[in-house]
Design a protein around this motif. Sequence first.
Motif, short mmCIF file in Angstrom:
data_model
loop_
_atom_site.label_atom_id
_atom_site.label_comp_id
_atom_site.label_asym_id
_atom_site.label_seq_id
_atom_site.Cartn_x
_atom_site.Cartn_y
_atom_site.Cartn_z
N LYS A 113 -5.13 -9.32 -31.78
CA LYS A 113 -4.47 -8.29 -32.58
C LYS A 113 -5.27 -7.92 -33.82
N GLU A 114 -6.00 -8.88 -34.39
CA GLU A 114 -6.75 -8.58 -35.61
C GLU A 114 -7.94 -7.67 -35.30
N ALA A 115 -8.64 -7.94 -34.20
CA ALA A 115 -9.71 -7.03 -33.79
C ALA A 115 -9.14 -5.66 -33.47
N GLY A 116 -7.97 -5.64 -32.85
CA GLY A 116 -7.32 -4.37 -32.56
C GLY A 116 -6.92 -3.62 -33.82
N ARG A 117 -6.43 -4.36 -34.80
CA ARG A 117 -6.02 -3.71 -36.05
C ARG A 117 -7.20 -3.05 -36.74
N VAL A 118 -8.32 -3.76 -36.81
CA VAL A 118 -9.50 -3.21 -37.49
C VAL A 118 -10.02 -2.00 -36.75
N SER A 119 -10.08 -2.09 -35.43
CA SER A 119 -10.56 -0.95 -34.65
C SER A 119 -9.63 0.25 -34.79
N ALA A 120 -8.32 -0.01 -34.79
CA ALA A 120 -7.35 1.08 -34.94
C ALA A 120 -7.44 1.73 -36.31
N LYS A 121 -7.62 0.92 -37.34
CA LYS A 121 -7.75 1.48 -38.69
C LYS A 121 -9.02 2.31 -38.80
N ALA A 122 -10.11 1.82 -38.22
CA ALA A 122 -11.36 2.58 -38.25
C ALA A 122 -11.20 3.92 -37.55
N LEU A 123 -10.50 3.92 -36.42
CA LEU A 123 -10.30 5.18 -35.70
C LEU A 123 -9.43 6.14 -36.50
N ARG A 124 -8.35 5.65 -37.05
CA ARG A 124 -7.44 6.52 -37.79
C ARG A 124 -8.11 7.09 -39.04
N GLY A 181 -13.36 -12.52 -35.11
CA GLY A 181 -13.08 -13.83 -34.57
C GLY A 181 -13.55 -14.00 -33.13
N GLY A 182 -14.56 -13.24 -32.75
CA GLY A 182 -15.09 -13.33 -31.40
C GLY A 182 -14.38 -12.49 -30.37
N TRP A 183 -13.31 -11.79 -30.79
CA TRP A 183 -12.56 -10.91 -29.89
C TRP A 183 -12.88 -9.45 -30.19
N GLY A 191 -12.07 -8.64 -23.88
CA GLY A 191 -11.72 -9.94 -24.45
C GLY A 191 -12.80 -10.39 -25.41
N HIS A 192 -13.49 -11.47 -25.09
CA HIS A 192 -14.64 -11.87 -25.89
C HIS A 192 -15.81 -10.91 -25.67
N ALA A 193 -15.85 -10.27 -24.53
CA ALA A 193 -16.84 -9.23 -24.24
C ALA A 193 -16.13 -7.88 -24.24
N MET A 194 -16.90 -6.83 -24.60
CA MET A 194 -16.28 -5.51 -24.63
C MET A 194 -15.92 -5.02 -23.23
N HIS A 195 -16.78 -5.33 -22.27
CA HIS A 195 -16.51 -4.91 -20.89
C HIS A 195 -16.39 -6.15 -20.00
#
Length: 250
Positions: free
Chosen positions: A14-25, A101-103, A172-176
């Motif tokens: 969720k933390e990697a998702g949060r940062v990516s989502a904030k960057a996109l927005r 965190g590696g995700w 996951g730990h890898a993008m693809h």
Amino acid sequence: MIHLKRPADIEAMKEAGRVSAKALRKTGELVRPGISTLELDRFAENLIRMEGGIPAFLGYNGFKGSICSSLNDQIVHGIPSRDVILKEGDILSIDTGAIVGGWVGDNAATFAVGHISKQAQRLLEATEAAMWAGIEAACPGGNLGDIGYAIQHIVEGAGFGVVREYVGHGIGHAMHEPPNVPNFGKRGNGLKLKAGLVLAIEPMVNAGSGATRGPYDDRWTVFSADNSLSAHFERTVAITADGPLILTKE
């Protein structure tokens, strides 16, 4: 090999998702006539790093940007450039990825540059609606084909073309990671969906046919074959016992 995530893994993602989502927005909020895609890229990179992340795309197989910035008839993987200046009526797809965190968190959206045509607006609306339909279909006990069917039904019902050569993916730990997640399919077909599967669901839709051309000299940028406009929306989604859980959100 498909790696199912434990509840603790999904929580960490969720933390990697949060940062990516904030960057996109936040990067999307800067989209306007007169700005270059390189300026958007530098802003996104700085934001991701300030939030404690690492840009997932920068250096990935030699990619030179922290975002993918795909303009008008570019479907995906557009490279940011100081020479690409947005103008009124353009549409710009921005894809952001962050590692924390590696995700990895991965998401995308297509933005209007000022006032856009009615066709372009319909394209954006249909592509985003298709993404949400695909997410709703990502439930345990279903099949991978259910996701593709849901997306394809919305897209083709709106009179647009589904891109078939580029697809969503496990993450996951890898993008693809496996499995590939096509944006077309038949209900009841394909991999059985299980809790713990984390997917990047990302319809890519052309205003004309779904056919593609490229990449060419830059080795990355993919175009619609008929030069029609293209849109792209994406979220990272975990399949849980309670249904789909969007990880790329603030």
